[in-house]
Design a protein around this motif. Structure first.
Motif, PDB file in Angstrom:
ATOM      1  N   GLU A 109       0.867  -1.187   0.000  1.00 52.31           N
ATOM      2  CA  GLU A 109       0.000   0.000   0.000  1.00 52.31           C
ATOM      3  C   GLU A 109       0.900   1.232   0.000  1.00 52.31           C
ATOM      4  OE1 GLU A 109      -2.244  -0.381   3.585  1.00 52.31           O
ATOM      5  OE2 GLU A 109      -3.391  -2.100   2.859  1.00 52.31           O
ATOM      6  N   HIS A 110       0.508   2.224  -0.810  1.00 51.48           N
ATOM      7  CA  HIS A 110       1.344   3.417  -0.919  1.00 51.48           C
ATOM      8  C   HIS A 110       0.531   4.665  -0.628  1.00 51.48           C
ATOM      9  CE1 HIS A 110       4.596   0.953  -2.419  1.00 51.48           C
ATOM     10  NE2 HIS A 110       3.678   0.300  -3.106  1.00 51.48           N
ATOM     11  N   TYR A 111       1.046   5.474   0.309  1.00 53.44           N
ATOM     12  CA  TYR A 111       0.298   6.634   0.808  1.00 53.44           C
ATOM     13  C   TYR A 111       0.926   7.964   0.429  1.00 53.44           C
ATOM     14  CZ  TYR A 111      -1.733   3.051   3.792  1.00 53.44           C
ATOM     15  OH  TYR A 111      -2.361   1.933   4.248  1.00 53.44           O
ATOM     16  N   ASP A 112       2.135   7.889  -0.108  1.00 54.25           N
ATOM     17  CA  ASP A 112       2.917   9.121  -0.241  1.00 54.25           C
ATOM     18  C   ASP A 112       3.015   9.597  -1.691  1.00 54.25           C
ATOM     19  OD1 ASP A 112       4.280   6.953  -1.033  1.00 54.25           O
ATOM     20  OD2 ASP A 112       6.143   7.402   0.051  1.00 54.25           O
ATOM     21  N   ILE A 113       2.048   9.230  -2.492  1.00 48.09           N
ATOM     22  CA  ILE A 113       2.079   9.624  -3.906  1.00 48.09           C
ATOM     23  C   ILE A 113       1.002  10.685  -4.122  1.00 48.09           C
ATOM     24  CG2 ILE A 113       1.641   8.791  -6.246  1.00 48.09           C
ATOM     25  CD1 ILE A 113       2.898   6.102  -5.215  1.00 48.09           C
ATOM     26  N   ASN A 114       1.418  11.870  -4.523  1.00 45.84           N
ATOM     27  CA  ASN A 114       0.479  12.995  -4.539  1.00 45.84           C
ATOM     28  C   ASN A 114       0.248  13.627  -5.903  1.00 45.84           C
ATOM     29  OD1 ASN A 114      -0.101  13.031  -1.690  1.00 45.84           O
ATOM     30  ND2 ASN A 114       2.043  13.639  -1.447  1.00 45.84           N
TER      31      ASN A 114
ATOM     32  N   LEU B 289      -3.032   5.167  -2.513  1.00 45.68           N
ATOM     33  CA  LEU B 289      -4.093   5.991  -1.949  1.00 45.68           C
ATOM     34  C   LEU B 289      -3.927   7.418  -2.486  1.00 45.68           C
ATOM     35  CD1 LEU B 289      -6.387   5.531   0.256  1.00 45.68           C
ATOM     36  CD2 LEU B 289      -4.909   6.894   1.748  1.00 45.68           C
ATOM     37  N   VAL B 290      -4.944   7.927  -3.130  1.00 48.94           N
ATOM     38  CA  VAL B 290      -4.817   9.263  -3.740  1.00 48.94           C
ATOM     39  C   VAL B 290      -6.020  10.149  -3.426  1.00 48.94           C
ATOM     40  CG1 VAL B 290      -3.451   8.324  -5.663  1.00 48.94           C
ATOM     41  CG2 VAL B 290      -5.930   8.610  -5.933  1.00 48.94           C
TER      42      VAL B 290
ATOM     43  N   VAL C  85     -10.821   5.571   5.820  1.00 50.23           N
ATOM     44  CA  VAL C  85      -9.711   6.153   5.062  1.00 50.23           C
ATOM     45  C   VAL C  85      -8.469   6.155   5.956  1.00 50.23           C
ATOM     46  CG1 VAL C  85      -8.900   8.210   3.854  1.00 50.23           C
ATOM     47  CG2 VAL C  85     -11.324   7.598   3.814  1.00 50.23           C
ATOM     48  N   PRO C  86      -7.398   5.481   5.512  1.00 50.48           N
ATOM     49  CA  PRO C  86      -6.223   5.386   6.381  1.00 50.48           C
ATOM     50  C   PRO C  86      -5.538   6.737   6.553  1.00 50.48           C
ATOM     51  CG  PRO C  86      -5.990   3.990   4.406  1.00 50.48           C
ATOM     52  CD  PRO C  86      -7.236   4.761   4.241  1.00 50.48           C
TER      53      PRO C  86
ATOM     54  N   ALA D  10      -9.089  17.927  -2.815  1.00 46.30           N
ATOM     55  CA  ALA D  10      -9.694  16.604  -2.953  1.00 46.30           C
ATOM     56  C   ALA D  10     -11.016  16.557  -2.203  1.00 46.30           C
ATOM     57  CB  ALA D  10      -8.747  15.543  -2.419  1.00 46.30           C
ATOM     58  N   LYS D  11     -12.009  15.997  -2.859  1.00 44.93           N
ATOM     59  CA  LYS D  11     -13.278  15.762  -2.167  1.00 44.93           C
ATOM     60  C   LYS D  11     -13.289  14.374  -1.542  1.00 44.93           C
ATOM     61  CE  LYS D  11     -16.134  18.685  -5.130  1.00 44.93           C
ATOM     62  NZ  LYS D  11     -16.884  18.598  -6.392  1.00 44.93           N
ATOM     63  N   TYR D  12     -12.539  13.477  -2.152  1.00 43.57           N
ATOM     64  CA  TYR D  12     -12.501  12.086  -1.675  1.00 43.57           C
ATOM     65  C   TYR D  12     -11.068  11.587  -1.628  1.00 43.57           C
ATOM     66  CZ  TYR D  12     -17.282  12.437  -3.437  1.00 43.57           C
ATOM     67  OH  TYR D  12     -18.555  12.844  -3.688  1.00 43.57           O
ATOM     68  N   THR D  13     -10.878  10.561  -0.822  1.00 42.19           N
ATOM     69  CA  THR D  13      -9.604   9.848  -0.834  1.00 42.19           C
ATOM     70  C   THR D  13      -9.925   8.433  -1.277  1.00 42.19           C
ATOM     71  OG1 THR D  13      -8.732  11.209   0.934  1.00 42.19           O
ATOM     72  CG2 THR D  13      -7.671   9.077   0.582  1.00 42.19           C
ATOM     73  N   LEU D  14      -9.211   7.937  -2.294  1.00 40.07           N
ATOM     74  CA  LEU D  14      -9.577   6.610  -2.785  1.00 40.07           C
ATOM     75  C   LEU D  14      -8.359   5.776  -3.156  1.00 40.07           C
ATOM     76  CD1 LEU D  14      -9.165   7.270  -5.942  1.00 40.07           C
ATOM     77  CD2 LEU D  14     -11.582   7.787  -5.954  1.00 40.07           C
ATOM     78  N   TRP D  15      -8.616   4.489  -3.302  1.00 33.65           N
ATOM     79  CA  TRP D  15      -7.588   3.549  -3.728  1.00 33.65           C
ATOM     80  C   TRP D  15      -7.592   3.441  -5.248  1.00 33.65           C
ATOM     81  CZ3 TRP D  15      -3.989   2.236  -0.540  1.00 33.65           C
ATOM     82  CH2 TRP D  15      -4.252   1.995   0.816  1.00 33.65           C
ATOM     83  N   ILE D  16      -6.399   3.503  -5.823  1.00 37.55           N
ATOM     84  CA  ILE D  16      -6.292   3.167  -7.240  1.00 37.55           C
ATOM     85  C   ILE D  16      -5.285   2.036  -7.382  1.00 37.55           C
ATOM     86  CG2 ILE D  16      -6.902   5.506  -8.019  1.00 37.55           C
ATOM     87  CD1 ILE D  16      -3.946   5.968  -8.644  1.00 37.55           C
ATOM     88  N   ALA D  17      -5.470   1.264  -8.435  1.00 40.04           N
ATOM     89  CA  ALA D  17      -4.573   0.128  -8.674  1.00 40.04           C
ATOM     90  C   ALA D  17      -4.808  -0.396 -10.078  1.00 40.04           C
ATOM     91  CB  ALA D  17      -4.850  -0.980  -7.664  1.00 40.04           C
ATOM     92  N   ARG D  18      -3.878  -1.185 -10.556  1.00 43.11           N
ATOM     93  CA  ARG D  18      -4.179  -1.959 -11.756  1.00 43.11           C
ATOM     94  C   ARG D  18      -5.113  -3.082 -11.319  1.00 43.11           C
ATOM     95  NH1 ARG D  18       1.697  -1.799 -14.179  1.00 43.11           N
ATOM     96  NH2 ARG D  18       1.523   0.181 -15.296  1.00 43.11           N
ATOM     97  N   ALA D  19      -5.967  -3.487 -12.230  1.00 41.61           N
ATOM     98  CA  ALA D  19      -6.979  -4.471 -11.816  1.00 41.61           C
ATOM     99  C   ALA D  19      -7.151  -5.570 -12.845  1.00 41.61           C
ATOM    100  CB  ALA D  19      -8.312  -3.771 -11.583  1.00 41.61           C
ATOM    101  N   TYR D  20      -7.547  -6.725 -12.370  1.00 39.04           N
ATOM    102  CA  TYR D  20      -7.942  -7.819 -13.251  1.00 39.04           C
ATOM    103  C   TYR D  20      -9.376  -7.613 -13.676  1.00 39.04           C
ATOM    104  CZ  TYR D  20      -3.710 -10.440 -12.443  1.00 39.04           C
ATOM    105  OH  TYR D  20      -2.407 -10.844 -12.422  1.00 39.04           O
TER     106      TYR D  20
END
Lengths: 479, 479
Positions: B399-404, B427-428, B455-456, B469-479
């Protein structure tokens, strides 16, 4: 049969299964919705048959529903038999498919193709698989549960090293179908072999269990096929013997379907509605307060306690504490086929007992709280046997052995119609010709059911030709 | 992850599921055969979820698979979302159908139409039903279990008197999906809300559980939808309130599918093959003789005795007495994900013990016959928790939290690629615009997974626009 059933059995059937909320019609021709009580019957059958499969080390799998047209073309009898009933997927989104895909009517071709990949050596045999699936056969005349465009079934497919192993499996399955019908569903059945004209498309031999409905008509309630090496040849399913020789396997297939639900209803139902053995009944016990119970909270306390106790013991139990009148509730739960109704009112509570009504018996019994659990267990234990015996006795009364010519058969049918009795199953001699079968069907609507393994009485002459009979078989009208 | 998995995770996956005989390809594009071990995983999930449904009084039913085109047209978002993926039946036998019938991709329309018949009064609510069925979505890119043209799932459909009841059901189901994933399958999940662009076609709100695979990619492992009154309006599902007013119901739907099997394999598998928690493992215990056991019949006697004992105790146990070498057997049962391997050779027997290897641990342990039953019970008890913790720890590390900013995201991905690590979940912050989602997807292949309930860490600025930002969400590559 009740008067209502005698007058129009199909009308009684259609009305009952809808009012009892077993099914509903769907917007797609000949397809039905299995409502929860209807679907639950099937779930119990699945559980029971899965137990058997486990004892046989036959495992469940799932194969794709769509079957390429080219697969069907590989076994000539098979495509000829199923072609008229096959729905075809020809488009996806806006695009036409290169090859049409059939909605499976059965999966010999799909599974045959897989077997050819998976089976290599004698060590792989027997190779035995079962699948629970939806299948499609677009029949002209449909009837809920008994003949629907989409239905649910299990289909077993096995491959063996030789004919004798394959035939043993074929017959073993038929025995299990008969056991399940009789012991589990309380439906007596007639085991036997289908005639060539009634064989599964592509089979060498087809065996069936046939059940007699209350109106004397037959339902083919399960079939087991010895397929010889026909599908093995069409799909190149071979194995290497101990002697290092490539040899075709012998395959079998066998299925029973949601038709069983129709048989169940038509075998046991009465003028009040559904009657189910507790083995499959969605509701085994229904509890209800009677009399001025709202003023007497102790009644509901007692019923809640009983409900919890029965639930914990694993019974399918319901508590009807709606505001409907007792009469309304009685009718509703009889319609739905609840096995036992337990009533408790102020006076019952005072006297330390309840009133118990068994669905298929006339009298109501007083049972003390102390005896109740044992009484319930005993009644539910006895019920399937009683229902089976009742159906057996009715079958016996509707079997006819003394009809030897087509004219006699016609007279029998006319007499039945005039007297309001059912023509039932008729045991006849057969010379083995398709002409006889065709003639019987054309003139009377009777079809050959099967050649029983245990012939109750040998017939000497063919019903139509008068030639010496080669076989003795059951004929009947059928669903 | 092992080296083999790191090198090409998809290759490892495809090789493993085929060699372990979980599945086989079928002749129909994107459809697979669920072989017995693969199907059994699904059967255990079914049993577990059915238990939950029973506690909720949600009953199973079965609805027709074919859905008339006109049904689809009634809810505009719904048809728009599903149209490109729908297979159509246009012909039966030789005849063209008047109206094309779609193979269901989901059953809101069919069930909505039925609900409109069945629901009349507030007394009928909530009306809650579940169905286990095959469904069809002709996806462009397919991957066994995770994305197939035909798949198996359960779809629940409920109707409620008001929004709050419907939302409560929607969230309750999501909780159960998460519990089942974590406790039963040992797959840790991220619960949250989907963004509008990722909503189910026709939903007001969609919630999901997302699982992180070992390669850091996401699998949407279950979704629960609050549908508002959209389908109620399209299918005229109304009820009479206590105040005698006709009112639209609020509906929900929710599904989990055989995708879970893909998640299971990609979460726990290792270089030796499949790893399953005993809750779903087709083989919980495999017994095998080692050393010169053929000369020493007492060994097989002991193993037969143990086999019978474990079988009786309800374990899924196998006895491998084939002539294959111990090494071959070890590999085979590790590949297939048997939880415990119990070996017994001459010296073991002499010393009154066996050797036990737990699939996901490195050491082998000596266990006396006297202690064996307790040891087995304990190991199988512990295993799911251990697997869950292991997966959780791996997730945390990925999990990565420091990408802005988008540039930082790209740099992160490049770094991961260069170092052979996985980019994982990021997390962005999000300003709520579709543009941001589109841009992220286009430039990195990452998609929004969900807006987590917990939200962590709150993000202040949108990853792309830099707006608040209005929301904080998870992004990822997905199957």
């Amino acid at each position: 049969m009740s008067e209502q059933q005698k007058n129009d059995f199909t009308e009684w059937y259609l009305k009952t299964i809808q009012q009892a909320e077993l099914m509903a019609y769907s917007p797609v021709r000949g397809s039905i919705i299995f409502r929860p009580d209807g679907f639950e019957l099937w779930e119990h059958i699945q559980e029971e048959f899965n137990k058997f499969l486990k004892t046989q080390d036959i495992r469940n799998a799932y194969f794709p529903m769509l079957i390429p047209k080219s697969f069907f073309m590989k076994e000539a009898d098979h495509i000829e038999g199923f072609a008229p009933e096959l729905p075809w997927v020809t488009e996806v989104g806006d695009e036409k498919l290169d090859e049409p895909l059939a909605l499976r009517p059965t999966s010999e071709t799909m599974i045959g193709s897989a077997f050819s990949d998976w089976i290599n050596s004698y060590r792989d045999l027997p190779y035995e698989i079962n699948q629970w699936a939806n299948v499609f056969r677009w029949e002209k005349k449909t009837l809920p549960f008994l003949r629907t465009s989409e239905f649910l079934w299990q289909e077993g497919h096995t491959a063996h090293a030789n004919e004798s192993d394959a035939r043993e499996r074929t017959m073993g399955i038929l025995d299990e179908y008969a056991r399940l019908a009789e012991e589990f569903l309380a439906i007596p059945v007639y085991k036997g072999q289908k005639t060539p004209s009634e064989r599964f498309a592509g089979a060498v031999d087809t065996y069936s269990i046939e059940a007699m409905m209350q109106d004397g008509k037959a339902v083919q309630a399960g079939t087991s096929h010895y397929l010889g090496t026909k599908f093995a040849e069409a799909f190149d399913i071979t194995y290497l013997t101990k002697e290092n020789k490539h040899t075709h396997v012998h395959t079998t297939s066998w299925g029973m379907s949601t038709r069983l639900l129709g048989s169940l209803i038509m075998t046991h139902g009465d003028e009040k509605g559904l009657v189910f053995p507790p083995t499959v009944a969605p509701t085994q016990i229904v509890l209800m307060p009677v009399g001025p119970w709202k003023k007497n909270p102790a009644i509901m306390e007692k019923l809640d306690e009983l409900f919890a106790k029965f639930k914990k013991a694993g019974y399918r139990v319901r508590l009807d504490d709606t505001d409907n009148s007792p009469g309304y509730k009685f009718n509703e739960w009889e319609l739905k086929g609840a096995c036992l109704r337990i009533e408790c009112g102020p006076r019952d509570l005072e006297n330390g007992h309840v009133m118990v009504k068994v669905r298929d018996l006339d009298e109501k019994n007083t049972v003390t709280f102390a005896e109740l659990e044992d009484y319930v267990a005993e009644q539910l234990q006895i019920m399937p046997k009683r229902l089976l015996e009742k159906a057996r006795a009715r079958n016996k009364a509707n079997e006819h052995y003394d009809i030897n010519t087509l004219a006699e058969l016609k007279a029998h049918i006319e007499k039945s119609n005039a007297e309001g009795t059912v023509p039932g199953f008729v045991l006849v001699g057969w010379d083995g010709s398709e002409e006889t079968e065709a003639k019987i069907k054309e003139e009377t609507g009777f079809t050959t059911r099967n050649i029983p393994f245990e012939v109750p009485m040998e017939k000497e002459f063919d019903l139509v030709s008068g030639k010496p009979a080669k076989y003795t078989l059951w004929i009947a009208r059928a669903y």
